[in-house]
Design a protein around this motif. Sequence first.
Motif, mmCIF file in Angstrom:
data_model
loop_
_atom_site.group_PDB
_atom_site.id
_atom_site.type_symbol
_atom_site.label_atom_id
_atom_site.label_comp_id
_atom_site.label_asym_id
_atom_site.label_seq_id
_atom_site.Cartn_x
_atom_site.Cartn_y
_atom_site.Cartn_z
ATOM 1 N N ILE A 93 2.600 1.660 -3.349
ATOM 2 C CA ILE A 93 1.411 2.118 -4.452
ATOM 3 C C ILE A 93 1.101 3.697 -3.995
ATOM 4 N N ALA A 94 0.963 3.955 -2.663
ATOM 5 C CA ALA A 94 0.495 5.338 -2.670
ATOM 6 C C ALA A 94 1.419 6.143 -3.138
ATOM 7 N N GLU A 95 2.788 6.003 -2.705
ATOM 8 C CA GLU A 95 4.095 6.841 -3.145
ATOM 9 C C GLU A 95 3.991 6.693 -4.560
ATOM 10 N N MET A 143 1.898 6.270 -6.834
ATOM 11 C CA MET A 143 0.695 7.194 -7.633
ATOM 12 C C MET A 143 1.031 8.826 -7.373
ATOM 13 N N ARG A 202 0.694 -1.145 -0.052
ATOM 14 C CA ARG A 202 0.014 0.050 -0.057
ATOM 15 C C ARG A 202 0.836 1.185 -0.112
ATOM 16 N N HIS A 203 1.841 1.357 0.693
ATOM 17 C CA HIS A 203 2.961 2.258 0.940
ATOM 18 C C HIS A 203 3.383 2.545 -0.378
#
Lengths: 127, 199, 196
Positions: free
Chosen positions: B191-193, B195, B188-189
């Motif tokens: 992917i969030a970064e 994106m 998640r970390h």
Amino acid sequence: MSDPYLPGSLINSQLIASLAARTALETPGVLRLEPTLEGFLARLGPAALRSLRHPGSQDGSYRHDGVTATINDGTARVDLDIATDIAYTALTVAEAVQQRIHENISHTGLTPGRIHIHILSIEPRPE
Amino acid sequence: MDDHGPGPEPDEGDEGSIVARAQDGDLAAFEHLVIAYQDRIFRLAYRMLNDRLDAEDVVQETLTSSWRSLPLLADVNAFGAWLYRLATNKCLDLLRRRSTHAETSTDPDELLGIGEHGFPQAPAGTDPADQAQWSAQQEGLAAVLNTLPPAQRACWLLREIHGRSYTEISDTLKISPTTVRGMLARARHHIAEGMGQWR
Amino acid sequence: MALEDVPRLGCGRSIDEVWAGIDQPPTGHEEHCQYCQTARTRLQRLQEATVALRESDLHDPELKPRPGLTRAIMDVARAEVRRGNRLLVRTTDHGTIEISEQALDSLIRIAATAIPGIHSRRCRIDIRTLPNSPHETTSTARAPRLVINFRVAAAAGIDIPKTVDALRQKIRTAIPAGIGIDAGTINITVEDLYDV
């Protein structure tokens, strides 16, 4: 080869196979011959099939979907895979098929050998 | 009450019974399962592999090998979990083979740019402004997803897209449930970064 | 894969903690913490994108395998099932009669569909033939004996003993009628309940 009037040389295994298949299909309670692996390969293409099927091959046997016939020393042996109608008693149907094939083979002049019936499916007749 | 049809038709609500019939060689029951699972397995495999043909191969191999080893499945209610496990591991094997054969870059920043094929289209009838934002978000997510290490990507897809349980994912990836949680957090970390950078 | 691998923000909180509260209003700490605010914004976008991806993949007609795939899988299954077990049920003067376990199974399952509240599960069939003397060639002397081990799921709330009796009775008549041999021993196990 030595004697052209011997029944074995006039009647080949392919003929016995189709005789057995026809006899089975005419017997009440038989839905169909069951396609085997070969039937499946038939749909893959002719090449796959050629590699499997040898009509009149050296061992004197012929195979088609659901039926194998072998002639040896004037004796015809048949293996048959069938599907039967659930409204009939499967063993009675199979015995009738055996009896009829036995008779029909003897009409050809060959000696009827063992006739093996495999009931692969029992199902309702499709509407 | 019970509305049984004329034949042994599978009942939607009781997958265990359908699986049991398929275990005994009932083709109609197996076909029912194939139809129920092939699209899901395809979506998972496609997002893992980014290749339609490879994904179709995984679907076909997973389902045919499930037919062969179905009689060995002890718990009929675990069929779905078992299929997901077979499929995930086939994907991971394929990616492992790819990485030993190909000179694919494993640098996430470089990989970010190469995910341009296969992004989903926005649903028809979406407002153009929404659509632009929507697809930017989609592309960002799909592209970043491709930069995750395979096990992390599998973990994220199984949990977030396919809703599989932590226990199941831990069985599939042969890691502890705690490790699954950690892996998911890192995914998640990451992917969030990613994106964020994509924007 | 140690626990400290879990990504942490500059303020010391883990991504997981922020993620867990993403659906709720920001906490007091989050309202004032720059790290948490950035993380929340990003994770919210991630969450939206995740839901959107899940939905679009689910409904994207392009994200389905080719139409012929089901058939290809079923062809393989069909080809392999034909090589399943066969049970020798009778030897006559003209040859043998065998029946596939599959055919027996389906007969039993069709019988079971007549009993409300029962879903068929696994069915194992053994066939025991009394050892025959070498002289015997006809059917009469060697009646095969079936041992049927049938597992079922029952609808929650039904009278199980009564239903199982009805099922056993149904199988006991269906096998002689459909196949022409005695049903032999019928063991029925209710292994699961299903909701109606």
